[in-house]
Structures are given as C-alpha cells and as structure tokens.
Write a protein that holds these residues in place. Structure first.
Motif, mmCIF file in Angstrom:
data_model
loop_
_atom_site.group_PDB
_atom_site.id
_atom_site.type_symbol
_atom_site.label_atom_id
_atom_site.label_comp_id
_atom_site.label_asym_id
_atom_site.label_seq_id
_atom_site.Cartn_x
_atom_site.Cartn_y
_atom_site.Cartn_z
ATOM 1 N N SER A 1 27.489 -129.657 -12.840
ATOM 2 C CA SER A 1 27.469 -130.951 -12.175
ATOM 3 C C SER A 1 26.200 -131.071 -11.349
ATOM 4 C CB SER A 1 28.679 -131.103 -11.240
ATOM 5 O OG SER A 1 29.891 -131.002 -11.936
ATOM 6 N N ASN B 1 22.020 -145.501 -10.897
ATOM 7 C CA ASN B 1 22.501 -146.108 -12.139
ATOM 8 C C ASN B 1 21.416 -146.788 -12.970
ATOM 9 O OD1 ASN B 1 22.136 -148.294 -10.495
ATOM 10 N ND2 ASN B 1 24.189 -149.131 -10.740
ATOM 11 N N THR C 1 22.240 -140.985 -25.401
ATOM 12 C CA THR C 1 21.965 -139.568 -25.178
ATOM 13 C C THR C 1 20.959 -139.019 -26.188
ATOM 14 O OG1 THR C 1 23.881 -138.956 -26.528
ATOM 15 C CG2 THR C 1 24.222 -139.097 -24.145
ATOM 16 N N SER D 1 27.000 -136.230 -19.735
ATOM 17 C CA SER D 1 27.696 -137.444 -19.333
ATOM 18 C C SER D 1 27.319 -137.773 -17.895
ATOM 19 C CB SER D 1 29.214 -137.268 -19.460
ATOM 20 O OG SER D 1 29.676 -136.215 -18.638
ATOM 21 N N ARG D 2 27.678 -138.977 -17.464
ATOM 22 C CA ARG D 2 27.361 -139.392 -16.101
ATOM 23 C C ARG D 2 28.494 -140.242 -15.545
ATOM 24 N NH1 ARG D 2 21.892 -142.506 -16.490
ATOM 25 N NH2 ARG D 2 22.286 -142.945 -14.278
ATOM 26 N N ASP D 3 28.616 -140.199 -14.222
ATOM 27 C CA ASP D 3 29.555 -141.050 -13.494
ATOM 28 C C ASP D 3 28.739 -141.780 -12.441
ATOM 29 O OD1 ASP D 3 31.458 -142.192 -11.825
ATOM 30 O OD2 ASP D 3 32.848 -140.514 -11.996
ATOM 31 N N ASN D 4 28.403 -143.027 -12.721
ATOM 32 C CA ASN D 4 27.545 -143.782 -11.803
ATOM 33 C C ASN D 4 28.220 -144.042 -10.457
ATOM 34 O OD1 ASN D 4 25.424 -143.879 -13.630
ATOM 35 N ND2 ASN D 4 26.047 -145.851 -14.475
ATOM 36 N N ASN E 1 27.374 -140.959 -8.554
ATOM 37 C CA ASN E 1 25.965 -140.524 -8.607
ATOM 38 C C ASN E 1 25.852 -139.100 -9.153
ATOM 39 O OD1 ASN E 1 25.361 -142.962 -7.441
ATOM 40 N ND2 ASN E 1 24.154 -142.120 -5.765
ATOM 41 N N THR E 2 26.603 -138.831 -10.197
ATOM 42 C CA THR E 2 26.713 -137.471 -10.720
ATOM 43 C C THR E 2 26.460 -137.447 -12.223
ATOM 44 O OG1 THR E 2 28.290 -136.889 -8.980
ATOM 45 C CG2 THR E 2 28.223 -135.461 -10.912
ATOM 46 N N VAL E 3 25.746 -136.415 -12.647
ATOM 47 C CA VAL E 3 25.536 -136.162 -14.065
ATOM 48 C C VAL E 3 26.137 -134.796 -14.388
ATOM 49 C CG1 VAL E 3 23.194 -135.258 -13.635
ATOM 50 C CG2 VAL E 3 23.828 -136.057 -15.926
ATOM 51 N N TYR E 4 26.719 -134.695 -15.561
ATOM 52 C CA TYR E 4 27.419 -133.480 -15.975
ATOM 53 C C TYR E 4 26.803 -132.914 -17.252
ATOM 54 C CZ TYR E 4 30.997 -135.539 -12.950
ATOM 55 O OH TYR E 4 31.666 -136.098 -11.890
ATOM 56 N N CYS F 1 18.826 -130.480 -12.818
ATOM 57 C CA CYS F 1 18.867 -131.874 -13.247
ATOM 58 C C CYS F 1 17.706 -132.613 -12.584
ATOM 59 C CB CYS F 1 20.195 -132.523 -12.893
ATOM 60 S SG CYS F 1 20.428 -132.844 -11.142
#
Length: 115
Positions: free
Chosen positions: A21, A30, A57, A70-73, A76-79, A95
């Motif tokens: 993460s 975003n 991607t 993947s990301r969760d805007n 503010n997180t990228v996995y 990252c």
C-alpha cells in the motif's frame, strides 16, 4: 510537497503473496497517474506498474499477470497485489507519480522472496 508512505513489504517464500500500500499526500491524487517502482541491490530503479487517473493500467513484462495495481481515490492510496512471488522480485518497492513529477520519494518497503 508530495509525501509518499509505502507499507506492506516483508519476507515471503517463493510462490507466496504480499499486498503493498502507498498513501500519497500533498498533491491532487485523483488527477495523477501513479505507479510502483522497484530497485534491487546494485540495479536501477524501474517502473513496474502504472495506473492512470481513469484506471487504465500498464505493466512491465516481468510482473504482467502477477502484480495487479489498483487505487482508491477516496483514500489517496495505491495498491500492488503481488502474487506468485519469485526470488528475483526481491527489491525495495516505491510508489510515485508516473512519470515522476515531483522530487520526493518515500522510504520504500522491502520485499524479500526466499527460494
């Protein structure tokens, strides 16, 4: 100033999995493409996976089919889900935006894969 905090690394046996993460702050997350980079001892830092602002991607051949990004805007997180790990995946993982648009890097997270 962008701040990047990576986590989730560790020691794992070959064939195992890890999920990395990265929380990004200081920028409008975003609207940026972001990516995962890795640097093995004695080697350059390489971009291995990218996710665009719209979710598109791109993967390096070395991780394609094994490391979905993947990301969760909202967070503010990228996995980076790392599956079927190999000893050659051993590296420090970072990252950042893709391409790198700001001068900062995080501390990275160490991934070690034993055979």
């Amino acid at each position: 100033q962008v701040q990047l905090v990576e986590s989730g690394g560790g020691l794992v046996q070959a064939g195992g999995s890890l999920r990395l993460s990265c929380v990004v702050s200081g920028i409008t997350f975003n609207i940026h493409a972001v990516g995962w980079y890795r640097q093995a001892p004695g080697k350059q830092r390489d971009l291995i996976a990218t996710i665009g602002s719209g979710g598109f991607t791109i993967y390096a051949d070395s991780v394609k089919g094994r490391f979905p990004i993947s990301r969760d805007n909202a967070k503010n997180t990228v996995y980076l889900q790392m599956n079927t790990l190999k000893p050659e995946d051993t590296a420090v993982y970072y990252c950042n935006t893709a391409p790198v648009s700001y001068g900062s890097w995080g501390q990275g997270t160490q991934v070690t894969v034993s055979s």
